[in-house]
Design an enzyme around this catalytic site. Structure first.
Site, PDB file in Angstrom:
ATOM      1  N   GLU A 148       0.428  -1.113   0.086  1.00 26.41           N
ATOM      2  CA  GLU A 148       0.370   0.332   0.078  1.00 26.41           C
ATOM      3  C   GLU A 148       1.299   1.033  -0.059  1.00 26.41           C
ATOM      4  OE1 GLU A 148      -2.795   0.847   3.511  1.00 26.41           O
ATOM      5  OE2 GLU A 148      -3.720   2.257   2.171  1.00 26.41           O
ATOM      6  N   ASP A 183      -0.641  -5.070   3.145  1.00 26.89           N
ATOM      7  CA  ASP A 183      -1.602  -3.766   3.573  1.00 26.89           C
ATOM      8  C   ASP A 183      -0.632  -3.418   5.353  1.00 26.89           C
ATOM      9  OD1 ASP A 183      -2.186  -2.133   5.737  1.00 26.89           O
ATOM     10  OD2 ASP A 183      -4.482  -2.578   4.067  1.00 26.89           O
ATOM     11  N   ILE A 232      -1.002  -1.880   7.789  1.00 28.72           N
ATOM     12  CA  ILE A 232      -1.639  -1.893   8.503  1.00 28.72           C
ATOM     13  C   ILE A 232      -2.290  -2.123   8.460  1.00 28.72           C
ATOM     14  CG2 ILE A 232      -2.214  -0.362  10.813  1.00 28.72           C
ATOM     15  CD1 ILE A 232       0.715   0.715  10.968  1.00 28.72           C
ATOM     16  N   ASP A 233      -4.113  -2.277   8.418  1.00 34.31           N
ATOM     17  CA  ASP A 233      -4.811  -2.479   7.708  1.00 34.31           C
ATOM     18  C   ASP A 233      -5.884  -1.759   9.118  1.00 34.31           C
ATOM     19  OD1 ASP A 233      -7.435  -2.549   6.201  1.00 34.31           O
ATOM     20  OD2 ASP A 233      -7.985  -3.840   7.162  1.00 34.31           O
ATOM     21  N   THR A 250      -5.502   1.324  10.492  1.00 31.99           N
ATOM     22  CA  THR A 250      -4.540   3.402  10.434  1.00 31.99           C
ATOM     23  C   THR A 250      -5.450   4.151  11.341  1.00 31.99           C
ATOM     24  OG1 THR A 250      -3.403   3.138   8.302  1.00 31.99           O
ATOM     25  CG2 THR A 250      -3.235   4.829   9.333  1.00 31.99           C
ATOM     26  N   ASP A 291      -6.714  -4.286   0.738  1.00 33.29           N
ATOM     27  CA  ASP A 291      -7.605  -4.660   1.751  1.00 33.29           C
ATOM     28  C   ASP A 291      -8.058  -5.870   2.099  1.00 33.29           C
ATOM     29  OD1 ASP A 291      -7.166  -1.983   2.683  1.00 33.29           O
ATOM     30  OD2 ASP A 291      -8.149  -1.244   0.818  1.00 33.29           O
TER      31      ASP A 291
HETATM   32  C1  IPD Z   1      -8.509   1.260   5.523  1.00 34.42           C
HETATM   33  C2  IPD Z   1      -9.960  -0.229   6.286  1.00 34.42           C
HETATM   34  C3  IPD Z   1     -11.531  -0.069   6.514  1.00 34.42           C
HETATM   35  C4  IPD Z   1     -11.878   0.195   4.850  1.00 34.42           C
HETATM   36  C5  IPD Z   1     -11.078   1.710   4.726  1.00 34.42           C
HETATM   37  C6  IPD Z   1      -9.523   1.227   4.413  1.00 34.42           C
HETATM   38  P1  IPD Z   1      -6.082   1.076   6.040  1.00 34.42           P
HETATM   39  O1  IPD Z   1      -7.073   0.823   5.193  1.00 34.42           O
HETATM   40  O2  IPD Z   1      -9.723  -0.634   6.259  1.00 34.42           O
HETATM   41  O3  IPD Z   1     -11.710  -0.675   7.266  1.00 34.42           O
HETATM   42  O4  IPD Z   1     -13.230   1.409   6.274  1.00 34.42           O
HETATM   43  O5  IPD Z   1     -11.400   1.824   3.416  1.00 34.42           O
HETATM   44  O6  IPD Z   1      -8.502   2.242   3.275  1.00 34.42           O
HETATM   45  O7  IPD Z   1      -6.036   2.539   5.403  1.00 34.42           O
HETATM   46  O8  IPD Z   1      -6.559   1.923   7.914  1.00 34.42           O
HETATM   47  O9  IPD Z   1      -5.390   1.005   5.725  1.00 34.42           O
HETATM   48 CA    CA Z   2      -6.182  -1.113   4.292  1.00 37.61          CA
HETATM   49 CA    CA Z   3      -3.007   0.486   5.196  1.00 39.88          CA
END
Ligand code: IPD
Ligand code: CA
Ligand code: CA
Length: 267
Positions: free
Chosen positions: A68, A85, A87-88, A90, A213
């Protein structure tokens, strides 16, 4: 017995999680930069990604990586690719909310072959390899058997970058609130999908997600006996930005609501 690829993915995810945990210990709220509207990146995202990539590139120097924080607009090709990813969740991480994960998938022969989601704070490791089932901390998992919508707990995420679908999303949300047992928006799509795989949620849908994701979570759900499609009910869920997942009954229910409430142009 897991493949070398899965073993390396686990090693890489743990390296990323260690980096993230070191940042968590330093302070509750993390300093962050805005990548775009409501879209933030912390130092920990970048450092975790570096640690993950270092483990993978050491083991598989010829593989491509789609990560990402350094993807630079790259797309998936036919080549063997690690989808990362770091950190999913963030936004949760930056606010000290303990619900975020590392997500790693291996894309091979144009499909996810290995998938891993590691809940960092909970130390929950969800893994799958195509054709070999899905596991939580090495124990087999299955999707739920709930068939009644009124008993179904649904996970989702709210769109925040692209709000073109907002009106239709609210219509879907209205239906879900009336008809299901409840809707959750915890803030980590990868971890949410892992929740479907182990039967905590019965279904999940979201708009505007990226391959990093959903790639790992999607494979884990399928290997746990669930169904994953795009909003048309087709196979384009990994890059298509629209995803529906669940046990077979609740996936079918979610699809019927999306088909009815979302304008055909947005499906
Ligand atoms: C997000 C998370 C979130 C989702 C967002 C993503 P990130 O990823 O998965 O739950 O609703 O659309 O972008 O930005 O924290 O890697
Ligand atoms: Ca994510
Ligand atoms: Ca992320």
């Amino acid at each position: 017995m897991s493949s070398t690829e899965l073993q390396i993915a686990v090693e890489a995810a743990r390296a990323g999680a260690n980096v993230i945990s070191a940042y968590t210990d330093r302070s509750r709220a993390q300093s962050f930069e805005l990548k775009g509207r409501h879209d933030l990146v912390t130092e920990a995202d970048v450092a975790s990604e570096k640690a993950i990539k270092s483990v993978i590139s050491h083991a598989f120097p010829d593989d491509v990586m789609l990560a990402e924080e350094s993807h630079g607009g790259a797309e998936l090709t036919d080549e063997r690719t690690w989808i990362i990813d770091p950190i999913d969740g963030t936004t949760n991480f930056a606010h000290g909310v303990p619900f975020y994960a590392v997500s790693i998938a291996l894309w091979k022969n144009k499909q996810p072959e290995v998938g891993l989601v590691l809940g960092v704070v909970q130390d929950e490791l969800f893994t799958a390899e195509r054709g070999n089932g899905a596991f939580l901390n090495n124990k087999p998992i299955r999707v739920s058997e709930t068939s009644e919508k009124s008993e179904a707990l649904i996970g989702t995420g709210f769109p925040y970058r692209d709000l073109s679908v907002l009106n239709d999303y609210m219509k879907v949300f209205d239906v879900m609130m009336r008809e299901t047992h409840g809707v959750r928006r915890p803030g980590s799509a990868a971890y949410d999908m892992a929740y479907v795989a182990c039967g905590r949620y019965d279904g999940f849908y979201e708009y505007a997600l990226a391959p990093w994701d959903v790639a790992a979570g999607g494979l884990i759900i399928r290997e746990a006996g669930g169904v994953v499609t795009d909003w048309k009910g087709k196979e384009n869920w990994l890059s298509g930005k629209r995803i529906t997942a669940g046990n077979p009954h609740i996936h079918a229910y979610l699809q019927s609501v999306l088909q009815r409430e979302v304008h055909p142009d947005l499906l």
